[in-house]
Scaffold this motif. Structure first.
Motif, PDB file in Angstrom:
ATOM      1  N   SER A 136      38.049  28.975  47.426  1.00  0.00           N
ATOM      2  CA  SER A 136      38.552  30.091  46.732  1.00  0.00           C
ATOM      3  C   SER A 136      38.244  31.384  47.444  1.00  0.00           C
ATOM      4  O   SER A 136      37.430  31.583  48.330  1.00  0.00           O
ATOM      5  CB  SER A 136      37.994  30.232  45.410  1.00  0.00           C
ATOM      6  OG  SER A 136      38.287  29.241  44.516  1.00  0.00           O
ATOM      7  N   ARG A 137      39.278  32.396  47.269  1.00  0.00           N
ATOM      8  CA  ARG A 137      38.824  33.943  47.956  1.00  0.00           C
ATOM      9  C   ARG A 137      39.281  34.887  46.868  1.00  0.00           C
ATOM     10  O   ARG A 137      39.856  34.856  45.985  1.00  0.00           O
ATOM     11  CB  ARG A 137      40.015  33.951  48.985  1.00  0.00           C
ATOM     12  CG  ARG A 137      39.838  32.990  50.171  1.00  0.00           C
ATOM     13  CD  ARG A 137      40.915  33.029  51.066  1.00  0.00           C
ATOM     14  NE  ARG A 137      40.896  31.827  52.215  1.00  0.00           N
ATOM     15  CZ  ARG A 137      41.219  30.554  51.921  1.00  0.00           C
ATOM     16  NH1 ARG A 137      41.782  30.199  50.862  1.00  0.00           N
ATOM     17  NH2 ARG A 137      40.893  29.581  52.780  1.00  0.00           N
ATOM     18  N   ALA A 138      38.490  36.081  47.276  1.00  0.00           N
ATOM     19  CA  ALA A 138      38.706  37.340  46.521  1.00  0.00           C
ATOM     20  C   ALA A 138      39.025  38.051  47.816  1.00  0.00           C
ATOM     21  O   ALA A 138      39.030  38.023  48.796  1.00  0.00           O
ATOM     22  CB  ALA A 138      37.610  37.719  45.897  1.00  0.00           C
ATOM     23  N   GLY A 151      32.609  49.941  42.050  1.00  0.00           N
ATOM     24  CA  GLY A 151      33.532  48.875  42.321  1.00  0.00           C
ATOM     25  C   GLY A 151      34.211  48.521  40.884  1.00  0.00           C
ATOM     26  O   GLY A 151      33.680  48.556  39.899  1.00  0.00           O
ATOM     27  N   VAL A 152      35.252  48.021  40.981  1.00  0.00           N
ATOM     28  CA  VAL A 152      35.977  47.512  39.798  1.00  0.00           C
ATOM     29  C   VAL A 152      36.524  46.171  40.144  1.00  0.00           C
ATOM     30  O   VAL A 152      37.110  45.906  41.151  1.00  0.00           O
ATOM     31  CB  VAL A 152      37.281  48.467  39.517  1.00  0.00           C
ATOM     32  CG1 VAL A 152      37.929  47.810  38.333  1.00  0.00           C
ATOM     33  CG2 VAL A 152      36.755  49.900  39.212  1.00  0.00           C
ATOM     34  N   LEU A 153      36.130  44.993  39.430  1.00  0.00           N
ATOM     35  CA  LEU A 153      36.292  43.816  39.546  1.00  0.00           C
ATOM     36  C   LEU A 153      37.524  43.110  38.688  1.00  0.00           C
ATOM     37  O   LEU A 153      37.140  43.305  37.309  1.00  0.00           O
ATOM     38  CB  LEU A 153      35.171  42.770  39.636  1.00  0.00           C
ATOM     39  CG  LEU A 153      35.391  41.324  39.879  1.00  0.00           C
ATOM     40  CD1 LEU A 153      36.225  40.772  40.901  1.00  0.00           C
ATOM     41  CD2 LEU A 153      34.106  40.579  39.599  1.00  0.00           C
ATOM     42  N   PHE A 154      38.712  42.517  39.038  1.00  0.00           N
ATOM     43  CA  PHE A 154      39.309  41.811  37.998  1.00  0.00           C
ATOM     44  C   PHE A 154      39.647  40.402  38.424  1.00  0.00           C
ATOM     45  O   PHE A 154      39.573  39.932  39.743  1.00  0.00           O
ATOM     46  CB  PHE A 154      40.963  42.542  38.162  1.00  0.00           C
ATOM     47  CG  PHE A 154      41.087  43.704  37.778  1.00  0.00           C
ATOM     48  CD1 PHE A 154      41.178  44.305  36.570  1.00  0.00           C
ATOM     49  CD2 PHE A 154      41.122  44.741  38.759  1.00  0.00           C
ATOM     50  CE1 PHE A 154      41.242  45.512  35.889  1.00  0.00           C
ATOM     51  CE2 PHE A 154      41.341  46.220  38.577  1.00  0.00           C
ATOM     52  CZ  PHE A 154      41.255  46.657  37.261  1.00  0.00           C
ATOM     53  N   THR A 155      39.274  39.597  37.431  1.00  0.00           N
ATOM     54  CA  THR A 155      39.418  38.166  37.661  1.00  0.00           C
ATOM     55  C   THR A 155      40.581  37.484  36.745  1.00  0.00           C
ATOM     56  O   THR A 155      40.884  38.126  35.637  1.00  0.00           O
ATOM     57  CB  THR A 155      38.163  37.262  37.277  1.00  0.00           C
ATOM     58  OG1 THR A 155      38.043  37.601  36.002  1.00  0.00           O
ATOM     59  CG2 THR A 155      37.007  37.572  38.231  1.00  0.00           C
ATOM     60  N   LEU A 207      37.997  48.242  45.072  1.00  0.00           N
ATOM     61  CA  LEU A 207      38.795  47.428  44.151  1.00  0.00           C
ATOM     62  C   LEU A 207      38.584  45.986  44.621  1.00  0.00           C
ATOM     63  O   LEU A 207      39.092  45.575  45.848  1.00  0.00           O
ATOM     64  CB  LEU A 207      40.284  47.717  44.249  1.00  0.00           C
ATOM     65  CG  LEU A 207      41.119  46.825  43.551  1.00  0.00           C
ATOM     66  CD1 LEU A 207      40.985  46.885  41.997  1.00  0.00           C
ATOM     67  CD2 LEU A 207      42.654  47.148  43.841  1.00  0.00           C
ATOM     68  N   PHE A 208      37.997  45.099  43.624  1.00  0.00           N
ATOM     69  CA  PHE A 208      37.705  43.557  44.052  1.00  0.00           C
ATOM     70  C   PHE A 208      38.705  42.840  43.127  1.00  0.00           C
ATOM     71  O   PHE A 208      38.841  43.212  41.841  1.00  0.00           O
ATOM     72  CB  PHE A 208      36.369  43.180  43.642  1.00  0.00           C
ATOM     73  CG  PHE A 208      35.139  44.054  44.567  1.00  0.00           C
ATOM     74  CD1 PHE A 208      35.033  43.550  45.654  1.00  0.00           C
ATOM     75  CD2 PHE A 208      34.814  45.020  44.355  1.00  0.00           C
ATOM     76  CE1 PHE A 208      33.871  43.935  46.710  1.00  0.00           C
ATOM     77  CE2 PHE A 208      33.885  45.642  45.056  1.00  0.00           C
ATOM     78  CZ  PHE A 208      33.342  45.173  46.147  1.00  0.00           C
ATOM     79  N   VAL A 209      39.282  41.996  43.489  1.00  0.00           N
ATOM     80  CA  VAL A 209      40.445  41.206  42.819  1.00  0.00           C
ATOM     81  C   VAL A 209      39.977  39.457  43.146  1.00  0.00           C
ATOM     82  O   VAL A 209      40.044  39.217  44.089  1.00  0.00           O
ATOM     83  CB  VAL A 209      41.885  41.423  43.194  1.00  0.00           C
ATOM     84  CG1 VAL A 209      42.789  40.334  42.262  1.00  0.00           C
ATOM     85  CG2 VAL A 209      41.999  42.919  42.682  1.00  0.00           C
ATOM     86  N   ASN A 293      27.647  47.436  43.546  1.00  0.00           N
ATOM     87  CA  ASN A 293      28.401  48.617  43.268  1.00  0.00           C
ATOM     88  C   ASN A 293      29.515  48.216  42.307  1.00  0.00           C
ATOM     89  O   ASN A 293      29.888  49.342  41.743  1.00  0.00           O
ATOM     90  CB  ASN A 293      29.092  49.382  44.346  1.00  0.00           C
ATOM     91  CG  ASN A 293      30.133  48.663  44.933  1.00  0.00           C
ATOM     92  OD1 ASN A 293      30.219  47.537  45.185  1.00  0.00           O
ATOM     93  ND2 ASN A 293      30.989  49.492  45.476  1.00  0.00           N
ATOM     94  N   ILE A 294      29.762  47.073  41.944  1.00  0.00           N
ATOM     95  CA  ILE A 294      30.662  46.746  41.025  1.00  0.00           C
ATOM     96  C   ILE A 294      30.273  47.414  39.575  1.00  0.00           C
ATOM     97  O   ILE A 294      29.038  46.803  39.125  1.00  0.00           O
ATOM     98  CB  ILE A 294      31.030  45.355  40.700  1.00  0.00           C
ATOM     99  CG1 ILE A 294      31.664  44.772  42.133  1.00  0.00           C
ATOM    100  CG2 ILE A 294      31.926  44.909  39.522  1.00  0.00           C
ATOM    101  CD1 ILE A 294      31.953  43.534  42.144  1.00  0.00           C
TER     102      ILE A 294
END
Length: 456
Positions: A136-138, A151-155, A207-209, A293-294
């Motif tokens: 799996s990758r982000a 940081g802002v993370l969306f899953t 931005l993390f996804v 930092n998320i």
């Protein structure tokens, strides 16, 4: 065996919650109070289960024959990997309309994004392979030279049958990057983001996804059983004839409380052998442990047209700090909404959480007039061991962790909408995601390089 999409009607809240004894495939977070003596929870039931529930005194309203729906939805799945090799995602818009992405396509899209935009996109290979040995990758996306960022993370697609979460995440990424490159804005129906706003977003936040949390489950759902919910843990030691763990009941938040979870491997809400027993949930934890930092997290699910904020285990209250999930005095007392126990949340944190949820909903509504419901995650059914509450609890468990505001978006009106409707939903949810990123990136503290969170 034929399965049906149904609504189960109860007369009281006690009756509605008593349905948990049947261990059915119910959409708990979509439960609604329709009238004083009419409460509803949707679900996926077989003929035999419908008879069982009706014999217990409930009304069951059949919405659709899911065997027919499944055959239609399988036709909406891509038959080839559209994003492998050149040109990868560079022609994403014309390829995306051809159907739901597969697990392989999601990974190919992320790899291609880094190859096309190495100065903006960092590919994150997550350390824990799935039970079927998938990697799996982000990605992390950022532009400019600012170093002190929130940081802002969306899953997406944590539940196998919720295919559209991945498509939303990839579309959001591609649109944002392409707009930044072209120095242009983005328009989703009646909601627009200017070129300056796009630059502000990517130059002020990380931005993390993580688009496909559960690739094994998605693959199984798209090829074998459309309505599969869990991952593909074979459960060899505990129940090999009933594989799978509900990933959104496997996080370390009141994991052993029994609130909205099951210890039976056969259950749709089976919580696993221990908190974080699953490689997929450990990959989510890895992102928070590694990228400290998320400060914001959105877990994208289907369905119900909801934007949910914490807590999910009990009603929120802002008065009694001692009433909290860490206090063993209240073991066995939490998880019963409308009683004397309430899960503590400071007023400023609740105000911030609610305010940002309404901002996201406003942006979503601007696209085509669709309005979601903003509410606390507990709803009519309490839950535990979910991703949003685990992430929101981390700074309370360990004061060295950053406070993270968390949300669950439940998109659409069915687990797998027809892809023609999914394309509309993608625009709705991408607008909400963009609004959250704009709210964070444009706050005065972030602009000043302090890297602190909105409203704190």
């Amino acid at each position: 065996m034929t399965t049906y999409s149904v609504q189960i009607i109860a007369r009281t809240l006690e009756e509605l919650r008593a349905l948990e004894r049947f261990d059915l495939d119910l959409k708990y977070r979509a439960a609604q109070k329709l009238a004083t003596d009419r409460l509803m929870v949707p679900g996926v039931l077989t003929d035999e289960q419908i008879k069982q529930v009706e014999s217990a005194g409930y009304i069951v309203e059949v919405i659709s024959d899911l065997s027919k729906v499944a055959a239609e939805r399988v036709q909406d799945v891509s038959q080839v990997n559209r994003f492998a090799g050149a040109p990868g995602v560079s022609r994403f818009e014309e390829r995306a309309v051809l159907g739901y992405m597969t697990a392989d396509e999601v990974e190919s899209a992320l790899i291609s994004l880094e190859a096309l935009h190495p100065d903006l996109v960092t590919l994150i290979e997550l350390p824990h392979h799935s039970w079927e040995n998938r990697t799996s990758r982000a990605v992390r996306v950022r532009a400019g030279t600012n170093t002190n960022r929130v940081g802002v993370l969306f899953t997406g697609s944590m539940h196998a049958r919720e295919w559209g979460g991945s498509d939303i995440c990839i579309t959001f990424l591609v649109n944002l990057i392409n707009a930044y490159r072209a120095n242009s804005g983005i328009t989703y129906g009646g909601k627009s983001f200017t070129a300056d706003q796009i630059h502000t977003i990517l130059e002020n936040i990380d931005l993390f996804v993580f688009p496909d949390v559960n690739p094994d489950g998605k693959n199984y759902s798209q090829t074998r059983d459309v309505w599969w919910r869990k991952n593909r843990n074979p459960n060899t030691a505990v129940g090999p004839s009933t594989p799978g763990v509900d990933l959104n009941r496997n996080f370390d938040f009141l994991w052993d409380s029994g609130i909205g979870t099951s210890s039976s491997p056969a259950s749709y809400t089976y919580k696993g052998e221990s908190a974080f027993s699953e490689p997929e949930t450990r990959n989510v934890r890895y992102l928070f442990d590694t990228y400290k930092n998320i400060g914001y997290f959105v877990d994208i699910h289907s369905y119900s047209e909801l934007i949910l904020y914490s807590w999910g285990d009990d009603d929120n209250q802002t008065t009694y700090p001692e009433q909290n999930f860490l206090n063993p005095v209240y073991d066995g007392k939490r998880g019963i909404p409308n009683d004397s126990y309430g899960e503590f949340i400071p007023s400023p944190e609740q105000d911030t959480a609610v305010g940002l949820a309404h901002r996201m909903n406003g942006a979503l509504a601007a696209v085509r007039g669709k309005i979601y419901t903003v509410q606390q995650a507990v709803g009519l059914y309490p839950t535990s061991a979910t991703s949003d509450d685990y992430v929101f609890s981390r700074h309370i468990v360990n004061g060295l962790n950053r406070k993270v505001y968390t949300y669950t978006i439940e998109f659409g009106k069915e687990f797998v909408p027809p892809f023609s409707e999914m394309n509309n939903i993608i625009k709705d949810v991408c607008a909400a995601m963009g609004e959250l990123c704009w709210a964070v990136s444009s706050s005065a503290d972030v602009q000043a390089g302090k890297g602190v969170m909105v409203g704190v």
